[in-house]
Design a protein around this motif. Sequence first.
Motif, PDB file in Angstrom:
ATOM      1  N   HIS A 146       0.808  -1.219   0.000  1.00  0.00           N
ATOM      2  CA  HIS A 146       0.000   0.000   0.000  1.00  0.00           C
ATOM      3  C   HIS A 146       0.842   1.271   0.000  1.00  0.00           C
ATOM      4  CE1 HIS A 146      -3.768  -2.058   0.329  1.00  0.00           C
ATOM      5  NE2 HIS A 146      -3.310  -2.768   1.325  1.00  0.00           N
ATOM      6  N   ALA A 147       2.153   1.146  -0.121  1.00  0.00           N
ATOM      7  CA  ALA A 147       3.035   2.311  -0.045  1.00  0.00           C
ATOM      8  C   ALA A 147       3.047   3.131  -1.338  1.00  0.00           C
ATOM      9  CB  ALA A 147       4.458   1.860   0.294  1.00  0.00           C
ATOM     10  N   HIS A 148       2.592   2.565  -2.426  1.00  0.00           N
ATOM     11  CA  HIS A 148       2.624   3.313  -3.686  1.00  0.00           C
ATOM     12  C   HIS A 148       1.377   4.177  -3.846  1.00  0.00           C
ATOM     13  CE1 HIS A 148      -0.066   0.214  -5.285  1.00  0.00           C
ATOM     14  NE2 HIS A 148       0.728  -0.643  -4.711  1.00  0.00           N
ATOM     15  N   GLY A 149       1.388   4.995  -4.861  1.00  0.00           N
ATOM     16  CA  GLY A 149       0.352   5.996  -5.060  1.00  0.00           C
ATOM     17  C   GLY A 149      -0.959   5.464  -5.593  1.00  0.00           C
ATOM     18  N   PRO A 150      -1.836   6.402  -5.958  1.00  0.00           N
ATOM     19  CA  PRO A 150      -3.161   6.060  -6.464  1.00  0.00           C
ATOM     20  C   PRO A 150      -3.102   5.185  -7.713  1.00  0.00           C
ATOM     21  CG  PRO A 150      -3.009   8.403  -5.963  1.00  0.00           C
ATOM     22  CD  PRO A 150      -1.625   7.838  -5.852  1.00  0.00           C
ATOM     23  N   ARG A 151      -4.135   4.373  -7.883  1.00  0.00           N
ATOM     24  CA  ARG A 151      -4.219   3.477  -9.040  1.00  0.00           C
ATOM     25  C   ARG A 151      -4.730   4.208 -10.277  1.00  0.00           C
ATOM     26  NH1 ARG A 151      -6.880  -1.286  -5.478  1.00  0.00           N
ATOM     27  NH2 ARG A 151      -4.941  -2.417  -5.068  1.00  0.00           N
ATOM     28  N   MET A 152      -5.689   5.100 -10.094  1.00  0.00           N
ATOM     29  CA  MET A 152      -6.277   5.822 -11.227  1.00  0.00           C
ATOM     30  C   MET A 152      -7.024   7.030 -10.701  1.00  0.00           C
ATOM     31  SD  MET A 152      -9.894   3.971 -12.243  1.00  0.00           S
ATOM     32  CE  MET A 152      -9.219   2.459 -12.839  1.00  0.00           C
ATOM     33  N   HIS A 153      -7.355   7.947 -11.574  1.00  0.00           N
ATOM     34  CA  HIS A 153      -8.203   9.081 -11.233  1.00  0.00           C
ATOM     35  C   HIS A 153      -9.582   8.749 -11.804  1.00  0.00           C
ATOM     36  CE1 HIS A 153      -9.852  12.986 -10.652  1.00  0.00           C
ATOM     37  NE2 HIS A 153      -8.682  13.517 -10.282  1.00  0.00           N
ATOM     38  N   TRP A 154     -10.351   7.982 -11.028  1.00  0.00           N
ATOM     39  CA  TRP A 154     -11.601   7.434 -11.536  1.00  0.00           C
ATOM     40  C   TRP A 154     -12.596   8.509 -11.964  1.00  0.00           C
ATOM     41  CZ3 TRP A 154     -16.551   8.118  -9.842  1.00  0.00           C
ATOM     42  CH2 TRP A 154     -16.720   8.691  -8.585  1.00  0.00           C
ATOM     43  N   ALA A 155     -12.616   9.652 -11.269  1.00  0.00           N
ATOM     44  CA  ALA A 155     -13.590  10.700 -11.604  1.00  0.00           C
ATOM     45  C   ALA A 155     -13.379  11.240 -13.015  1.00  0.00           C
ATOM     46  CB  ALA A 155     -13.514  11.825 -10.581  1.00  0.00           C
ATOM     47  N   LYS A 156     -12.134  11.296 -13.468  1.00  0.00           N
ATOM     48  CA  LYS A 156     -11.849  11.755 -14.827  1.00  0.00           C
ATOM     49  C   LYS A 156     -12.187  10.677 -15.849  1.00  0.00           C
ATOM     50  CE  LYS A 156      -8.387  15.227 -13.847  1.00  0.00           C
ATOM     51  NZ  LYS A 156      -7.022  15.684 -13.992  1.00  0.00           N
TER      52      LYS A 156
ATOM     53  N   ARG B  46     -15.789   3.551  -1.132  1.00  0.00           N
ATOM     54  CA  ARG B  46     -15.389   2.407  -1.961  1.00  0.00           C
ATOM     55  C   ARG B  46     -14.619   2.873  -3.199  1.00  0.00           C
ATOM     56  NH1 ARG B  46     -18.025   1.068   2.159  1.00  0.00           N
ATOM     57  NH2 ARG B  46     -18.631  -1.062   2.566  1.00  0.00           N
ATOM     58  N   PHE B  47     -15.017   3.997  -3.771  1.00  0.00           N
ATOM     59  CA  PHE B  47     -14.238   4.562  -4.878  1.00  0.00           C
ATOM     60  C   PHE B  47     -12.851   4.961  -4.384  1.00  0.00           C
ATOM     61  CE2 PHE B  47     -18.478   5.679  -6.811  1.00  0.00           C
ATOM     62  CZ  PHE B  47     -18.320   4.944  -7.965  1.00  0.00           C
ATOM     63  N   GLY B  48     -12.807   5.643  -3.248  1.00  0.00           N
ATOM     64  CA  GLY B  48     -11.538   6.132  -2.710  1.00  0.00           C
ATOM     65  C   GLY B  48     -10.574   5.032  -2.338  1.00  0.00           C
ATOM     66  N   VAL B  49     -11.080   4.018  -1.642  1.00  0.00           N
ATOM     67  CA  VAL B  49     -10.221   2.921  -1.197  1.00  0.00           C
ATOM     68  C   VAL B  49      -9.763   2.063  -2.382  1.00  0.00           C
ATOM     69  CG1 VAL B  49     -10.179   0.794   0.179  1.00  0.00           C
ATOM     70  CG2 VAL B  49     -11.161   2.881   1.147  1.00  0.00           C
ATOM     71  N   THR B  50     -10.678   1.753  -3.273  1.00  0.00           N
ATOM     72  CA  THR B  50     -10.344   0.904  -4.415  1.00  0.00           C
ATOM     73  C   THR B  50      -9.294   1.537  -5.313  1.00  0.00           C
ATOM     74  OG1 THR B  50     -12.560  -0.053  -4.380  1.00  0.00           O
ATOM     75  CG2 THR B  50     -11.294  -0.301  -6.420  1.00  0.00           C
ATOM     76  N   THR B  51      -9.405   2.848  -5.532  1.00  0.00           N
ATOM     77  CA  THR B  51      -8.476   3.524  -6.426  1.00  0.00           C
ATOM     78  C   THR B  51      -7.310   4.169  -5.674  1.00  0.00           C
ATOM     79  OG1 THR B  51      -9.738   5.597  -6.416  1.00  0.00           O
ATOM     80  CG2 THR B  51     -10.293   3.954  -8.127  1.00  0.00           C
ATOM     81  N   ARG B  52      -7.287   3.978  -4.357  1.00  0.00           N
ATOM     82  CA  ARG B  52      -6.226   4.511  -3.480  1.00  0.00           C
ATOM     83  C   ARG B  52      -6.046   6.011  -3.632  1.00  0.00           C
ATOM     84  NH1 ARG B  52      -2.059  -0.322  -4.397  1.00  0.00           N
ATOM     85  NH2 ARG B  52      -3.158  -1.891  -3.176  1.00  0.00           N
ATOM     86  N   MET B  53      -7.148   6.721  -3.521  1.00  0.00           N
ATOM     87  CA  MET B  53      -7.071   8.180  -3.571  1.00  0.00           C
ATOM     88  C   MET B  53      -6.243   8.667  -2.386  1.00  0.00           C
ATOM     89  SD  MET B  53     -10.992   9.004  -4.729  1.00  0.00           S
ATOM     90  CE  MET B  53     -10.775  10.780  -4.786  1.00  0.00           C
ATOM     91  N   ALA B  54      -5.317   9.567  -2.643  1.00  0.00           N
ATOM     92  CA  ALA B  54      -4.393  10.035  -1.613  1.00  0.00           C
ATOM     93  C   ALA B  54      -4.956  11.233  -0.869  1.00  0.00           C
ATOM     94  CB  ALA B  54      -3.056  10.393  -2.247  1.00  0.00           C
ATOM     95  N   PRO B  55      -4.836  11.257   0.454  1.00  0.00           N
ATOM     96  CA  PRO B  55      -5.312  12.406   1.222  1.00  0.00           C
ATOM     97  C   PRO B  55      -4.630  13.687   0.764  1.00  0.00           C
ATOM     98  CG  PRO B  55      -4.591  10.624   2.672  1.00  0.00           C
ATOM     99  CD  PRO B  55      -4.201  10.243   1.287  1.00  0.00           C
ATOM    100  N   GLY B  56      -5.424  14.769   0.795  1.00  0.00           N
ATOM    101  CA  GLY B  56      -4.875  16.069   0.449  1.00  0.00           C
ATOM    102  C   GLY B  56      -4.811  16.355  -1.038  1.00  0.00           C
ATOM    103  N   ARG B  57      -5.239  15.412  -1.848  1.00  0.00           N
ATOM    104  CA  ARG B  57      -5.211  15.600  -3.311  1.00  0.00           C
ATOM    105  C   ARG B  57      -6.620  15.502  -3.852  1.00  0.00           C
ATOM    106  NH1 ARG B  57      -0.490  11.321  -4.550  1.00  0.00           N
ATOM    107  NH2 ARG B  57       1.142  12.353  -3.387  1.00  0.00           N
TER     108      ARG B  57
END
Length: 156
Positions: free
Chosen positions: A8-18, A144-155
């Motif tokens: 889980h140390a790496h960044g987001p998987r995707m920007h699903w909203a876009k 579920r969107f946030g956790v699945t796509t690993r949205m990063a806090p503050g972004r």
Amino acid sequence: MTTETARHAHGPRMHWAKLAPEVFKAMSALDTAARQGLDPVLVELVKIRASQVNHCAFCIDMHIKDARKAGESEERIYLLNAWEEATGFYTDREQAALALTEAITLLTDGFVPDAVYDRAAAHFEDAELAQLIALITTINAWNRFGVTTRMAPGRV
């Protein structure tokens, strides 16, 4: 670092909203509709608590900031993870909403217990209770969107 932590140390998987803008638009509209008629501070307490249960760091970060803007105290924000033990910090109405939030979020044994539902129903008129249920359901979808796509806090 454990294998789980490293994973889980790496960044987001995707920007699903876009990538799914119509879904994002629909979710935003649902979120706006779900909060109608509810106290803004209660809305943020519910959103923070569901996000804590779901381990959605992005949503926890966002809704703590929103709670502060709505006038929530730092002390109540800090104690929210242990609201049941923090007697005297939350009203009976807030406690009923938080209990319902946890029951809907976790769906223990596949249902919301009657005692939890009845407790909330005693503090909220039917229309408010319907809004609260919609709010809890909506934040769970956002989580579920946030956790699945690993949205990063503050972004965004």
